[in-house]
Design a protein around this motif. Structure first.
Motif, PDB file in Angstrom:
ATOM      1  N   LEU A  28     -14.449  22.692  21.929  1.00 51.96           N
ATOM      2  CA  LEU A  28     -13.443  22.319  22.921  1.00 51.96           C
ATOM      3  C   LEU A  28     -13.692  20.900  23.419  1.00 51.96           C
ATOM      4  O   LEU A  28     -12.760  20.107  23.549  1.00 51.96           O
ATOM      5  CB  LEU A  28     -13.456  23.315  24.085  1.00 51.96           C
ATOM      6  CG  LEU A  28     -12.463  23.033  25.211  1.00 51.96           C
ATOM      7  CD1 LEU A  28     -11.037  23.080  24.665  1.00 51.96           C
ATOM      8  CD2 LEU A  28     -12.640  24.031  26.323  1.00 51.96           C
ATOM      9  N   GLY A  29     -14.936  20.562  23.694  1.00 52.23           N
ATOM     10  CA  GLY A  29     -15.267  19.209  24.137  1.00 52.23           C
ATOM     11  C   GLY A  29     -14.931  18.166  23.091  1.00 52.23           C
ATOM     12  O   GLY A  29     -14.424  17.082  23.410  1.00 52.23           O
ATOM     13  N   ALA A  30     -15.203  18.489  21.827  1.00 52.10           N
ATOM     14  CA  ALA A  30     -14.880  17.566  20.742  1.00 52.10           C
ATOM     15  C   ALA A  30     -13.369  17.353  20.651  1.00 52.10           C
ATOM     16  O   ALA A  30     -12.896  16.224  20.439  1.00 52.10           O
ATOM     17  CB  ALA A  30     -15.423  18.092  19.419  1.00 52.10           C
ATOM     18  N   ALA A  31     -12.616  18.415  20.815  1.00 52.60           N
ATOM     19  CA  ALA A  31     -11.153  18.308  20.745  1.00 52.60           C
ATOM     20  C   ALA A  31     -10.620  17.445  21.882  1.00 52.60           C
ATOM     21  O   ALA A  31      -9.760  16.578  21.677  1.00 52.60           O
ATOM     22  CB  ALA A  31     -10.522  19.697  20.794  1.00 52.60           C
ATOM     23  N   ILE A  32     -11.130  17.669  23.076  1.00 46.73           N
ATOM     24  CA  ILE A  32     -10.673  16.879  24.229  1.00 46.73           C
ATOM     25  C   ILE A  32     -11.061  15.411  24.047  1.00 46.73           C
ATOM     26  O   ILE A  32     -10.248  14.508  24.274  1.00 46.73           O
ATOM     27  CB  ILE A  32     -11.254  17.458  25.530  1.00 46.73           C
ATOM     28  CG1 ILE A  32     -10.613  18.815  25.816  1.00 46.73           C
ATOM     29  CG2 ILE A  32     -11.035  16.504  26.701  1.00 46.73           C
ATOM     30  CD1 ILE A  32     -11.265  19.571  26.949  1.00 46.73           C
ATOM     31  N   GLY A  33     -12.291  15.173  23.611  1.00 51.25           N
ATOM     32  CA  GLY A  33     -12.736  13.796  23.379  1.00 51.25           C
ATOM     33  C   GLY A  33     -11.916  13.093  22.315  1.00 51.25           C
ATOM     34  O   GLY A  33     -11.549  11.924  22.464  1.00 51.25           O
ATOM     35  N   ALA A  34     -11.611  13.793  21.235  1.00 45.04           N
ATOM     36  CA  ALA A  34     -10.807  13.200  20.161  1.00 45.04           C
ATOM     37  C   ALA A  34      -9.405  12.887  20.650  1.00 45.04           C
ATOM     38  O   ALA A  34      -8.839  11.824  20.338  1.00 45.04           O
ATOM     39  CB  ALA A  34     -10.756  14.143  18.963  1.00 45.04           C
ATOM     40  N   GLY A  35      -8.840  13.776  21.443  1.00 40.30           N
ATOM     41  CA  GLY A  35      -7.497  13.548  21.979  1.00 40.30           C
ATOM     42  C   GLY A  35      -7.453  12.338  22.892  1.00 40.30           C
ATOM     43  O   GLY A  35      -6.547  11.498  22.790  1.00 40.30           O
ATOM     44  N   ILE A  36      -8.446  12.215  23.754  1.00 41.78           N
ATOM     45  CA  ILE A  36      -8.498  11.067  24.671  1.00 41.78           C
ATOM     46  C   ILE A  36      -8.690   9.774  23.877  1.00 41.78           C
ATOM     47  O   ILE A  36      -8.035   8.757  24.149  1.00 41.78           O
ATOM     48  CB  ILE A  36      -9.619  11.262  25.715  1.00 41.78           C
ATOM     49  CG1 ILE A  36      -9.236  12.384  26.674  1.00 41.78           C
ATOM     50  CG2 ILE A  36      -9.896   9.968  26.474  1.00 41.78           C
ATOM     51  CD1 ILE A  36     -10.339  12.805  27.620  1.00 41.78           C
ATOM     52  N   ALA A  37      -9.585   9.813  22.886  1.00 42.73           N
ATOM     53  CA  ALA A  37      -9.822   8.620  22.069  1.00 42.73           C
ATOM     54  C   ALA A  37      -8.548   8.186  21.356  1.00 42.73           C
ATOM     55  O   ALA A  37      -8.243   6.990  21.290  1.00 42.73           O
ATOM     56  CB  ALA A  37     -10.934   8.886  21.067  1.00 42.73           C
ATOM     57  N   LEU A  38      -7.806   9.141  20.841  1.00 42.30           N
ATOM     58  CA  LEU A  38      -6.569   8.794  20.138  1.00 42.30           C
ATOM     59  C   LEU A  38      -5.519   8.231  21.097  1.00 42.30           C
ATOM     60  O   LEU A  38      -4.768   7.316  20.747  1.00 42.30           O
ATOM     61  CB  LEU A  38      -6.017  10.010  19.406  1.00 42.30           C
ATOM     62  CG  LEU A  38      -6.770  10.414  18.141  1.00 42.30           C
ATOM     63  CD1 LEU A  38      -6.237  11.741  17.625  1.00 42.30           C
ATOM     64  CD2 LEU A  38      -6.643   9.347  17.081  1.00 42.30           C
TER      65      LEU A  38
END
Length: 108
Positions: A28-38
């Motif tokens: 979940l943290g990876a998904a949120i981080g990837a979304g913010i980065a994008l």
């Protein structure tokens, strides 16, 4: 006390469940981080949507893989419980038969 015995009444979980929860938190943290980065990366709307779609597909695949591993682990645990219950029943029956055999016929 073994490392596997837990106090279930106080919300404690087995090591397998705790590990699964940690893995799900990481995903979940990876998904949120990837979304913010994008969202913060300078790219066109089309490119950002494409990258979001790819990330969502990759995360979905990882989630399915993780769930499959959890299901396999739960299946293994179920089999272990079945084996333990069967062994316990057998031991109980043997002990009961031993105690019944040791009673003298006149006492029955």
């Amino acid at each position: 006390m073994s490392e596997y015995s837990q106090d279930y009444g106080r919300g404690m979980s087995t090591p397998a469940v705790a590990g699964t929860t940690g893995m799900m938190s990481f995903i979940l943290g990876a998904a949120i981080g990837a979304g913010i980065a994008l969202l913060l990366a300078p790219a066109t709307g089309t490119e950002t949507r494409r990258r979001l779609g790819q990330t969502a597909n990759r995360l979905g695949t990882n989630l399915k893989s993780g769930m499959n591993r959890v299901q396999e682990h739960v299946g293994d645990l179920k089999e272990d419980v079945r084996t333990a219950v069967s062994s316990g029943r057998d031991a109980f029956a043997r002990e009961r038969d031993t105690r019944t055999d040791s009673v003298t016929p006149s006492a029955r």
